[in-house]
Design an enzyme around this catalytic site. Sequence first.
Site, PDB file in Angstrom:
ATOM      1  N   HIS A  62      44.354  39.356 -45.387  1.00 51.15           N
ATOM      2  CA  HIS A  62      43.838  38.466 -45.386  1.00 51.15           C
ATOM      3  C   HIS A  62      43.799  37.385 -46.033  1.00 51.15           C
ATOM      4  CE1 HIS A  62      40.316  39.716 -47.729  1.00 51.15           C
ATOM      5  NE2 HIS A  62      39.561  38.770 -47.856  1.00 51.15           N
ATOM      6  N   HIS A  64      42.746  35.833 -48.418  1.00 46.80           N
ATOM      7  CA  HIS A  64      41.733  35.402 -49.503  1.00 46.80           C
ATOM      8  C   HIS A  64      42.403  36.028 -50.957  1.00 46.80           C
ATOM      9  CE1 HIS A  64      37.532  35.527 -47.875  1.00 46.80           C
ATOM     10  NE2 HIS A  64      37.857  33.991 -47.780  1.00 46.80           N
ATOM     11  N   ASP A  66      42.010  37.194 -54.004  1.00 46.92           N
ATOM     12  CA  ASP A  66      41.920  39.137 -54.346  1.00 46.92           C
ATOM     13  C   ASP A  66      42.822  39.851 -53.698  1.00 46.92           C
ATOM     14  OD1 ASP A  66      39.939  37.925 -52.586  1.00 46.92           O
ATOM     15  OD2 ASP A  66      38.711  40.176 -52.837  1.00 46.92           O
TER      16      ASP A  66
HETATM   17 ZN   LIG Z   1      38.034  40.481 -51.184  1.00 47.90          ZN
HETATM   18 ZN   LIG Z   2      37.562  38.171 -47.961  1.00 43.14          ZN
END
Ligand SMILES: [Zn+2]
Ligand SMILES: [Zn+2]
Length: 307
Positions: A62, A64, A66
């Site tokens: 996904h 995000h 990180d």
């Molecule tokens: Zn994460």
């Molecule tokens: Zn996440």
Amino acid sequence: MSMHVIFLGTGGSVPTGARSLPAVLVKRQNEQLMFDCGEGAQRQMIKAKVGFHRKMKIFVSHMHGDHVLGLPGLLQTMALLDRQKKLEVYGPEGIKQFLECVRESLQFGLTFPVEIQEVYDAGVVCEEKDYTVEAAKADHVVASLAYAFAEKPRPGKFFPEKAKALGVPEGELWSKLQHGDDIKLPNGRVVSPSEVLGSPRKGRKIVYTGDTRPFRGFAKFAAGADLVIHEATFDDALAEKAEVDGHSTPSQAAMEAKRAKAKKLVLTHISARYADAGLLLEQARKVFENTLVADDFLVLELPLPDS
Ligand SMILES: [Zn+2]
Ligand SMILES: [Zn+2]
């Protein structure tokens, strides 16, 4: 044929001294499959002595930071090392635009082609001769994908005495039968592989959840997996927070592995609040005994099953 799973980054959201951001690498023959690419992934690869020139596919769960911020650095390092082979990147909607923006603003030239495939639906996202990678829709706070790597069944064990009894001469015809092809003898008799081979042998299966709450359909998606790599960001006492933030707890992850009849569970995406992950391990093992909490540079070998 050996297969190794290397945990390059096992933290969640922010890195710590001990944990880099999410990245799991599966090394199989001459190929590397990476699941998520957190910041600093390329340095973790160097430390783990993983090469930059092999055939490689990256699966992003996904959008995000990180999980994706390692991509620009990894691509740039590969270019500086003069990688030539194509790199395949799979991920949710937005991955293409992200990489294009970075390339434009940093103006770095690549020495190799990058093929980006956005995944919009659940199903097989990549099919090779001897394995597939399938995506499922996970349940996070943004669109997120879980991935299942599964080898196709291998032909069964070859019985030379059966081939001899049927009059198949040793050599090329044996090899054809071992590879699953029908052959024709000089006398016109057709011999099929099932006459000289045992039943097909199961391939290996690895499931990577990315960030997610426990989600519907997981047990089927991960059924019989040799290894489930499940996020467990917060411990059981923070189940409410996990629910709000779109994450899982150790006992939830363990329940999922149990339902899927997985052989082994590894917890990852560990919140920076846990300097010692012993509590998470304890909570998971109450539900599913064969559990580990990943540390950076944990390496697991998955041998080929005999049957
Ligand atoms: Zn994460
Ligand atoms: Zn996440």
